[in-house]
Design a protein around this motif. Structure first.
Motif, PDB file in Angstrom:
ATOM      1  N   GLY A  86      36.711  53.993  34.307  1.00  0.00           N
ATOM      2  CA  GLY A  86      36.645  52.582  34.616  1.00  0.00           C
ATOM      3  C   GLY A  86      35.988  52.304  35.953  1.00  0.00           C
ATOM      4  O   GLY A  86      35.880  53.174  36.811  1.00  0.00           O
ATOM      5  N   ALA A  87      35.557  51.061  36.109  1.00  0.00           N
ATOM      6  CA  ALA A  87      34.934  50.618  37.348  1.00  0.00           C
ATOM      7  C   ALA A  87      36.001  50.100  38.307  1.00  0.00           C
ATOM      8  O   ALA A  87      36.930  49.405  37.893  1.00  0.00           O
ATOM      9  CB  ALA A  87      33.923  49.515  37.062  1.00  0.00           C
ATOM     10  N   ALA A  88      35.872  50.440  39.592  1.00  0.00           N
ATOM     11  CA  ALA A  88      36.732  49.891  40.635  1.00  0.00           C
ATOM     12  C   ALA A  88      36.049  48.656  41.210  1.00  0.00           C
ATOM     13  O   ALA A  88      34.868  48.687  41.544  1.00  0.00           O
ATOM     14  CB  ALA A  88      36.975  50.923  41.725  1.00  0.00           C
ATOM     15  N   LEU A  89      36.791  47.546  41.313  1.00  0.00           N
ATOM     16  CA  LEU A  89      36.234  46.277  41.781  1.00  0.00           C
ATOM     17  C   LEU A  89      36.808  45.923  43.152  1.00  0.00           C
ATOM     18  O   LEU A  89      38.013  46.022  43.375  1.00  0.00           O
ATOM     19  CB  LEU A  89      36.559  45.148  40.799  1.00  0.00           C
ATOM     20  CG  LEU A  89      36.233  45.384  39.321  1.00  0.00           C
ATOM     21  CD1 LEU A  89      36.635  44.168  38.498  1.00  0.00           C
ATOM     22  CD2 LEU A  89      34.758  45.688  39.129  1.00  0.00           C
ATOM     23  N   ASP A  90      35.926  45.485  44.043  1.00  0.00           N
ATOM     24  CA  ASP A  90      36.325  45.028  45.374  1.00  0.00           C
ATOM     25  C   ASP A  90      35.593  43.710  45.622  1.00  0.00           C
ATOM     26  O   ASP A  90      34.393  43.694  45.885  1.00  0.00           O
ATOM     27  CB  ASP A  90      35.951  46.073  46.421  1.00  0.00           C
ATOM     28  CG  ASP A  90      36.485  45.725  47.800  1.00  0.00           C
ATOM     29  OD1 ASP A  90      37.145  44.669  47.935  1.00  0.00           O
ATOM     30  OD2 ASP A  90      36.238  46.494  48.741  1.00  0.00           O
ATOM     31  N   ILE A  91      36.328  42.602  45.499  1.00  0.00           N
ATOM     32  CA  ILE A  91      35.751  41.256  45.535  1.00  0.00           C
ATOM     33  C   ILE A  91      36.163  40.576  46.840  1.00  0.00           C
ATOM     34  O   ILE A  91      37.346  40.562  47.193  1.00  0.00           O
ATOM     35  CB  ILE A  91      36.255  40.440  44.329  1.00  0.00           C
ATOM     36  CG1 ILE A  91      35.895  41.154  43.018  1.00  0.00           C
ATOM     37  CG2 ILE A  91      35.703  39.024  44.339  1.00  0.00           C
ATOM     38  CD1 ILE A  91      36.772  40.752  41.855  1.00  0.00           C
ATOM     39  N   THR A  92      35.205  40.006  47.552  1.00  0.00           N
ATOM     40  CA  THR A  92      35.491  39.372  48.842  1.00  0.00           C
ATOM     41  C   THR A  92      34.811  38.006  48.936  1.00  0.00           C
ATOM     42  O   THR A  92      33.589  37.904  48.765  1.00  0.00           O
ATOM     43  CB  THR A  92      34.994  40.243  50.011  1.00  0.00           C
ATOM     44  OG1 THR A  92      35.544  41.555  49.892  1.00  0.00           O
ATOM     45  CG2 THR A  92      35.404  39.641  51.349  1.00  0.00           C
ATOM     46  N   GLY A  93      35.610  36.961  49.188  1.00  0.00           N
ATOM     47  CA  GLY A  93      35.076  35.628  49.457  1.00  0.00           C
ATOM     48  C   GLY A  93      34.215  35.052  48.345  1.00  0.00           C
ATOM     49  O   GLY A  93      33.285  34.275  48.620  1.00  0.00           O
ATOM     50  N   LEU A  94      34.526  35.369  47.101  1.00  0.00           N
ATOM     51  CA  LEU A  94      33.665  34.990  45.973  1.00  0.00           C
ATOM     52  C   LEU A  94      33.742  33.489  45.708  1.00  0.00           C
ATOM     53  O   LEU A  94      34.823  32.939  45.463  1.00  0.00           O
ATOM     54  CB  LEU A  94      34.080  35.776  44.730  1.00  0.00           C
ATOM     55  CG  LEU A  94      33.142  35.710  43.539  1.00  0.00           C
ATOM     56  CD1 LEU A  94      31.762  36.267  43.884  1.00  0.00           C
ATOM     57  CD2 LEU A  94      33.740  36.484  42.360  1.00  0.00           C
ATOM     58  N   THR A  95      32.577  32.843  45.749  1.00  0.00           N
ATOM     59  CA  THR A  95      32.510  31.387  45.630  1.00  0.00           C
ATOM     60  C   THR A  95      31.412  30.978  44.660  1.00  0.00           C
ATOM     61  O   THR A  95      30.313  31.530  44.677  1.00  0.00           O
ATOM     62  CB  THR A  95      32.234  30.748  47.003  1.00  0.00           C
ATOM     63  OG1 THR A  95      33.282  31.123  47.907  1.00  0.00           O
ATOM     64  CG2 THR A  95      32.179  29.233  46.918  1.00  0.00           C
ATOM     65  N   ARG A  96      31.742  30.004  43.792  1.00  0.00           N
ATOM     66  CA  ARG A  96      30.753  29.447  42.864  1.00  0.00           C
ATOM     67  C   ARG A  96      31.015  27.957  42.749  1.00  0.00           C
ATOM     68  O   ARG A  96      32.125  27.522  42.435  1.00  0.00           O
ATOM     69  CB  ARG A  96      30.855  30.108  41.485  1.00  0.00           C
ATOM     70  CG  ARG A  96      29.854  29.581  40.466  1.00  0.00           C
ATOM     71  CD  ARG A  96      28.439  30.021  40.800  1.00  0.00           C
ATOM     72  NE  ARG A  96      27.514  29.775  39.707  1.00  0.00           N
ATOM     73  CZ  ARG A  96      26.541  28.848  39.723  1.00  0.00           C
ATOM     74  NH1 ARG A  96      26.404  28.059  40.779  1.00  0.00           N
ATOM     75  NH2 ARG A  96      25.726  28.722  38.701  1.00  0.00           N
ATOM     76  N   VAL A  97      29.969  27.167  43.018  1.00  0.00           N
ATOM     77  CA  VAL A  97      30.076  25.709  43.003  1.00  0.00           C
ATOM     78  C   VAL A  97      29.126  25.149  41.952  1.00  0.00           C
ATOM     79  O   VAL A  97      27.973  25.577  41.851  1.00  0.00           O
ATOM     80  CB  VAL A  97      29.737  25.118  44.392  1.00  0.00           C
ATOM     81  CG1 VAL A  97      29.789  23.593  44.355  1.00  0.00           C
ATOM     82  CG2 VAL A  97      30.698  25.668  45.451  1.00  0.00           C
ATOM     83  N   PHE A  98      29.617  24.201  41.164  1.00  0.00           N
ATOM     84  CA  PHE A  98      28.783  23.507  40.184  1.00  0.00           C
ATOM     85  C   PHE A  98      28.666  22.033  40.575  1.00  0.00           C
ATOM     86  O   PHE A  98      29.631  21.423  41.028  1.00  0.00           O
ATOM     87  CB  PHE A  98      29.393  23.604  38.784  1.00  0.00           C
ATOM     88  CG  PHE A  98      29.455  25.005  38.234  1.00  0.00           C
ATOM     89  CD1 PHE A  98      28.343  25.603  37.677  1.00  0.00           C
ATOM     90  CD2 PHE A  98      30.641  25.721  38.287  1.00  0.00           C
ATOM     91  CE1 PHE A  98      28.399  26.901  37.174  1.00  0.00           C
ATOM     92  CE2 PHE A  98      30.716  27.014  37.782  1.00  0.00           C
ATOM     93  CZ  PHE A  98      29.591  27.598  37.231  1.00  0.00           C
ATOM     94  N   GLY A  99      27.477  21.464  40.383  1.00  0.00           N
ATOM     95  CA  GLY A  99      27.286  20.042  40.644  1.00  0.00           C
ATOM     96  C   GLY A  99      27.134  19.706  42.118  1.00  0.00           C
ATOM     97  O   GLY A  99      27.245  20.576  42.991  1.00  0.00           O
TER      98      GLY A  99
END
Length: 234
Positions: free
Chosen positions: A9-22
């Motif tokens: 499996g893949a190890a995930l390290d997510i930091t400050g993840l941001t997604r804005v629509f509109g």
């Protein structure tokens, strides 16, 4: 399952993840500075109401959507900075299962499972792998059926076999039981988690159904684009 199908499996390290629509008054922050670590091989249920950001999180992890800010390290590689060709390679290492099965109606069950790998050279026998997976999802003997000849639960099982055909390191399931009745949905959920463990795959499942999450190693609850709780079922 043949030992050749074992994946790490893949190890995930997510930091400050941001997604804005509109923009302006129509602006929606679907992912609001999410930071998260997922060890390799863990199964994670991502719960929350519609609009909480579950699907957006999965789409960002699968590189279907592009982040506006933050980083996603997959085994140390930041996929938010990959160029087009490398992104294509990355997407091939990810398996997707959606609420709508997205099977090709004119193709048999077997050909639907084979579809992602047919154009490519592989180190394994594609047909043997596909038949093996169909057996694992309880559809041995149905390989020559068309999707219209299957129930909804059976079609979702085909979609799961298709997602696993190239031994993904990461499996993302977005509301995979949403189009199914409660009993069938529970069976499909159990199957996703069990096969993920057999393959050693890291699994994230987005669902608004709390009961669906019980079989996973970990449960995240999202609200307004943020992770508001992170727990492990008893």
């Amino acid at each position: 399952m043949h030992s050749a199908t074992a994946a790490s499996g893949a190890a995930l390290d997510i930091t400050g993840l941001t997604r804005v629509f509109g923009r302006g008054e129509a602006r929606i922050t679907a992912a609001d500075g999410i930071s998260l670590n997922v060890p390799a091989g863990q199964s994670v249920a991502v719960t929350g109401r519609s609009g909480s950001g579950k699907s957006t999180l999965l789409h960002l992890l699968g590189a279907i959507e592009q982040a506006d800010a933050g980083t996603i390290l997959v085994d140390g590689q930041d996929i938010t900075r990959l160029r087009a060709r490398k992104l294509t390679e990355y997407r091939r290492s990810v398996g997707f299962v959606f609420q709508r099965f997205h099977l090709l109606p004119a193709l048999t069950v077997l050909d639907n499972v084979l579809a992602p790998v047919l154009p490519r050279r592989t180190s394994y026998d594609k047909q043997e792998r596909a038949l093996d997976l169909l057996g694992s999802v309880g559809l041995a003997g149905r390989e020559h059926s068309l999707p219209a000849q299957l129930s909804g639960g059976q079609q979702q099982r085909v979609a799961l076999a298709r997602a696993l055909i190239d031994t993904p390191r990461l499996l993302l399931a977005d509301e995979p039981t949403g189009a199914l009745d409660t009993t069938t949905g529970a069976e499909v959920m159990d199957l996703i988690v069990r096969l993920g463990r057999e393959h050693g795959t890291t699994v994230l499942i987005a669902t608004h159904e709390e009961a669906v999450a019980e079989g996973c190693d970990r449960r995240l609850r999202m609200r307004d684009g943020r992770v508001v709780s992170d727990s492990r079922p008893e």
